[in-house]
Write an enzyme that holds these catalytic residues in place. Structure first.
Site, PDB file in Angstrom:
ATOM      1  N   ASN A  65      49.386 -11.938   7.188  1.00  0.00           N
ATOM      2  CA  ASN A  65      48.353 -12.301   8.160  1.00  0.00           C
ATOM      3  C   ASN A  65      47.831 -13.698   7.844  1.00  0.00           C
ATOM      4  O   ASN A  65      48.257 -14.319   6.865  1.00  0.00           O
ATOM      5  CB  ASN A  65      47.229 -11.262   8.184  1.00  0.00           C
ATOM      6  CG  ASN A  65      46.520 -11.171   6.846  1.00  0.00           C
ATOM      7  OD1 ASN A  65      45.859 -12.112   6.417  1.00  0.00           O
ATOM      8  ND2 ASN A  65      46.672 -10.053   6.170  1.00  0.00           N
ATOM      9  N   ASP A  75      46.785  -3.082   6.867  1.00  0.00           N
ATOM     10  CA  ASP A  75      46.496  -1.661   7.103  1.00  0.00           C
ATOM     11  C   ASP A  75      47.784  -0.837   7.132  1.00  0.00           C
ATOM     12  O   ASP A  75      47.746   0.373   6.972  1.00  0.00           O
ATOM     13  CB  ASP A  75      45.765  -1.484   8.435  1.00  0.00           C
ATOM     14  CG  ASP A  75      44.368  -2.071   8.385  1.00  0.00           C
ATOM     15  OD1 ASP A  75      43.699  -1.899   7.352  1.00  0.00           O
ATOM     16  OD2 ASP A  75      43.956  -2.721   9.365  1.00  0.00           O
ATOM     17  N   LYS A  90      68.976  -7.495   2.164  1.00  0.00           N
ATOM     18  CA  LYS A  90      68.585  -8.149   3.410  1.00  0.00           C
ATOM     19  C   LYS A  90      69.146  -7.382   4.623  1.00  0.00           C
ATOM     20  O   LYS A  90      70.319  -7.018   4.623  1.00  0.00           O
ATOM     21  CB  LYS A  90      69.090  -9.593   3.415  1.00  0.00           C
ATOM     22  CG  LYS A  90      68.595 -10.367   4.613  1.00  0.00           C
ATOM     23  CD  LYS A  90      69.141 -11.768   4.638  1.00  0.00           C
ATOM     24  CE  LYS A  90      68.943 -12.331   6.031  1.00  0.00           C
ATOM     25  NZ  LYS A  90      69.794 -13.445   6.318  1.00  0.00           N
ATOM     26  N   PHE A 108      34.371  -6.728   4.669  1.00  0.00           N
ATOM     27  CA  PHE A 108      34.415  -7.714   5.752  1.00  0.00           C
ATOM     28  C   PHE A 108      35.009  -7.048   6.983  1.00  0.00           C
ATOM     29  O   PHE A 108      35.872  -6.177   6.863  1.00  0.00           O
ATOM     30  CB  PHE A 108      35.287  -8.908   5.349  1.00  0.00           C
ATOM     31  CG  PHE A 108      34.545  -9.943   4.561  1.00  0.00           C
ATOM     32  CD1 PHE A 108      34.060  -9.665   3.298  1.00  0.00           C
ATOM     33  CD2 PHE A 108      34.334 -11.217   5.092  1.00  0.00           C
ATOM     34  CE1 PHE A 108      33.371 -10.616   2.569  1.00  0.00           C
ATOM     35  CE2 PHE A 108      33.646 -12.183   4.372  1.00  0.00           C
ATOM     36  CZ  PHE A 108      33.168 -11.879   3.112  1.00  0.00           C
ATOM     37  N   LYS A 128      31.915   0.396  11.298  1.00  0.00           N
ATOM     38  CA  LYS A 128      32.834   0.322  10.162  1.00  0.00           C
ATOM     39  C   LYS A 128      32.089   0.500   8.832  1.00  0.00           C
ATOM     40  O   LYS A 128      32.570   1.158   7.925  1.00  0.00           O
ATOM     41  CB  LYS A 128      33.542  -1.041  10.189  1.00  0.00           C
ATOM     42  CG  LYS A 128      34.860  -1.064   9.485  1.00  0.00           C
ATOM     43  CD  LYS A 128      35.633  -2.338   9.778  1.00  0.00           C
ATOM     44  CE  LYS A 128      36.435  -2.229  11.062  1.00  0.00           C
ATOM     45  NZ  LYS A 128      37.256  -3.418  11.315  1.00  0.00           N
ATOM     46  N   LYS A 187      33.030   3.571   6.359  1.00  0.00           N
ATOM     47  CA  LYS A 187      33.618   3.320   5.037  1.00  0.00           C
ATOM     48  C   LYS A 187      32.653   3.655   3.904  1.00  0.00           C
ATOM     49  O   LYS A 187      33.015   3.601   2.738  1.00  0.00           O
ATOM     50  CB  LYS A 187      34.038   1.855   4.934  1.00  0.00           C
ATOM     51  CG  LYS A 187      35.172   1.516   5.894  1.00  0.00           C
ATOM     52  CD  LYS A 187      35.949   0.321   5.435  1.00  0.00           C
ATOM     53  CE  LYS A 187      37.128   0.084   6.347  1.00  0.00           C
ATOM     54  NZ  LYS A 187      38.295  -0.412   5.638  1.00  0.00           N
TER      55      LYS A 187
HETATM   56  N1  CTP Z   1      40.292  -3.038   3.428  1.00  0.00           N
HETATM   57  C1  CTP Z   1      40.562  -2.214   2.362  1.00  0.00           C
HETATM   58  N2  CTP Z   1      41.751  -1.550   2.278  1.00  0.00           N
HETATM   59  C2  CTP Z   1      42.653  -1.641   3.247  1.00  0.00           C
HETATM   60  C3  CTP Z   1      42.369  -2.448   4.381  1.00  0.00           C
HETATM   61  C4  CTP Z   1      41.183  -3.129   4.432  1.00  0.00           C
HETATM   62  O1  CTP Z   1      39.732  -2.103   1.475  1.00  0.00           O
HETATM   63  N3  CTP Z   1      43.800  -1.003   3.165  1.00  0.00           N
HETATM   64  C5  CTP Z   1      39.012  -3.757   3.478  1.00  0.00           C
HETATM   65  C6  CTP Z   1      39.115  -5.241   3.745  1.00  0.00           C
HETATM   66  O2  CTP Z   1      39.213  -5.988   2.553  1.00  0.00           O
HETATM   67  C7  CTP Z   1      37.832  -5.524   4.487  1.00  0.00           C
HETATM   68  C8  CTP Z   1      37.613  -4.261   5.275  1.00  0.00           C
HETATM   69  O3  CTP Z   1      38.291  -3.240   4.563  1.00  0.00           O
HETATM   70  O4  CTP Z   1      36.751  -5.694   3.611  1.00  0.00           O
HETATM   71  C9  CTP Z   1      38.191  -4.383   6.649  1.00  0.00           C
HETATM   72  O5  CTP Z   1      38.188  -3.155   7.237  1.00  0.00           O
HETATM   73  P1  CTP Z   1      39.390  -2.579   8.116  1.00  0.00           P
HETATM   74  O6  CTP Z   1      39.055  -1.195   8.454  1.00  0.00           O
HETATM   75  O7  CTP Z   1      40.695  -2.804   7.476  1.00  0.00           O
HETATM   76  O8  CTP Z   1      39.266  -3.488   9.322  1.00  0.00           O
HETATM   77  P2  CTP Z   1      40.345  -4.253  10.119  1.00  0.00           P
HETATM   78  O9  CTP Z   1      41.713  -3.926   9.683  1.00  0.00           O
HETATM   79  O10 CTP Z   1      39.952  -5.680  10.077  1.00  0.00           O
HETATM   80  O11 CTP Z   1      40.065  -3.702  11.565  1.00  0.00           O
HETATM   81  P3  CTP Z   1      40.366  -2.274  12.266  1.00  0.00           P
HETATM   82  O12 CTP Z   1      40.058  -1.176  11.305  1.00  0.00           O
HETATM   83  O13 CTP Z   1      39.394  -2.331  13.368  1.00  0.00           O
HETATM   84  O14 CTP Z   1      41.775  -2.328  12.649  1.00  0.00           O
END
Ligand code: CTP
Length: 408
Positions: free
Chosen positions: A207, A276, A286, A325, A339, A343
């Site tokens: 990303n 995610d 490959k 974040f 969120k 969380k």
């Molecule tokens: N984060 C985490 N572990 C993951 C993914 C994200 O701890 N596997 C943390 C990121 O570092 C950030 C926050 O979770 O602090 C972002 O939340 P997230 O739910 O991942 O949001 P996004 O992916 O940005 O959005 P969405 O859930 O709406 O797709």
């Protein structure tokens, strides 16, 4: 982060100044080395140039250098003048206002606080002339790191040995850190940058995160005296110095590194853009293309914040304090609020990444801080200043929730 002028004078302890320099950087400070002529006989300026990544000032008469302008510019820019080791000769010049080289001119020109780490033979140290000079300087507010007892390079055993680098660094940091920072001595874990999820040995899913926001938070936490573990994903930016830097690539590696560091942490700040999803079955060789479309099956990565929220210490006493974040493009605040609750974290920093002047790959950011007490908009400014605003709020949580730090 502050700029510190590290004056190095001609004592045998000059080689230890290299370690002092490194220690200052680890605490997030930028260093410019100023060497006297005799210091350069003990240690090569190149060593300091390599470590500070700045030109080392060895003379005020260097070709192309305008002595007056240069020392006044540095004098204005620095937050501290530290001289380590400081010889009897330089102590004498400082005390009497003799300005016959760059370092002694800098001493007169700067309004920054001054810290000296004297180092000399025991008899010289107790000599009335040196003691009077040290008293004169102390009366002017100049501070000293006491020389130690022990084996001296001249063969004597006694007082006069340069204090240990760690002690000098601690004294310098204490002079710079905001005195009442609740983060002083706290263990803070900061994540930064993207994660890369490998599809095969050549390709990955990534990303646009540059790591700049997380790096700014790590540097600011160091400046406030925190003991920072920085867990950094793959990014082209140079990370700031930290007590510990752990380089990771994937979300799984970041999960392992964060959970390990979090066991001792007071605060965890997840500024990283963690993937995610990751390829369910990454290929070890490959993958060659075919004419048809390609389907990639992805599986969820472990949610690091959610796992942190389930730590026993978190459930019993709310430690570590958790900051997440949320990078959003629509309904940023509402989604951020949801969120944070989902969380189970204390504070969420909501970024509207649809703006071109905030979020990914730019030096500025505008965020909204959301916690159980309410919301606070942090208007567009440098990521360094946004980092300071985030940590101001984190300090509020630290004061409310944790016992004073145990210094190891
Ligand atoms: N984060 C985490 N572990 C993951 C993914 C994200 O701890 N596997 C943390 C990121 O570092 C950030 C926050 O979770 O602090 C972002 O939340 P997230 O739910 O991942 O949001 P996004 O992916 O940005 O959005 P969405 O859930 O709406 O797709």
């Amino acid at each position: 982060m502050s700029l510190i002028a590290l004056g190095v004078t001609g004592g045998i302890g000059a080689y230890k100044a290299v370690e002092v320099c490194r220690g200052l950087q680890i605490h997030g400070h930028d260093v410019v080395a100023v060497m006297t002529r005799s210091a350069a006989r003990f240690v090569g300026p190149l060593t300091f140039e390599a470590i500070t990544r700045r030109a080392v000032i060895t003379s005020q008469w260097k070709f192309g250098m305008n002595a007056d302008i240069e020392h006044v510019a540095i004098a204005d820019a620095i937050a501290l003048l530290l001289v380590a080791p400081c010889t009897a000769n330089v102590i004498g010049k400082f005390a009497h206002g003799i300005a016959d080289d760059f370092l002694t001119s800098l001493y007169l020109a700067t309004r920054a606080p001054v810290l000296l780490a004297p180092s000399m033979n025991s008899n010289m140290l107790v000599h009335d002339a040196v003691q009077r000079n040290l008293h004169t300087l102390a009366a002017r507010g100049v501070r000293c790191v006491e020389p130690g007892d022990g084996y001296l390079a001249c063969g004597w055993i006694g007082k006069g040995r340069l204090a240990e680098p760690a002690e000098i660094v601690a004294a310098a940091v204490a002079m710079l850190a905001p005195v009442d920072s609740a983060l002083s001595g706290r263990r803070v874990v900061v994540t930064a940058g993207p994660t890369y999820e490998d599809i095969d040995p050549v390709r990955y899913l990534g990303n646009r995160s540059s790591g700049r926001m997380g790096f700014a938070i790590a540097a600011e936490a160091q400046r406030r005296g925190a003991r920072v573990t920085l867990v950094a994903g793959p990014t082209g930016l140079e990370p700031p110095a930290a007590e510990e830097i752990v380089r990771v690539r994937s979300a799984a590696e970041m999960h392992t590194a964060v959970m390990r560091a979090a066991a001792r942490a007071d605060v965890v700040i997840m500024a990283a853009a963690v993937a995610d999803y990751t390829p369910a079955d990454p290929a070890s060789r490959k993958v060659a293309k075919t004419d048809g479309p390609m389907t990639l099956t992805l599986r969820r990565t472990p949610d690091i914040l959610a796992d942190l929220a389930r730590l026993p210490s978190r459930l019993s006493s709310g430690v570590p304090i958790l900051v997440g974040f949320a990078a959003e493009t629509d309904d940023a605040e509402a989604r951020g609020r949801e969120k944070r609750a989902r969380k189970g974290i204390d504070l969420i920093v909501v970024n509207d990444v649809s703006r071109s002047d905030a979020g990914f790959e730019v030096a500025t950011n505008a965020v909204t801080l959301i916690d159980a007490e309410g919301e606070c908009a942090v208007p567009l400014q440098s990521k360094e200043r946004v980092a300071a605003a985030i940590l101001d709020r984190v300090e509020w949580f630290v004061r409310a929730r944790t016992a004073p730090p145990v210094r190891a």
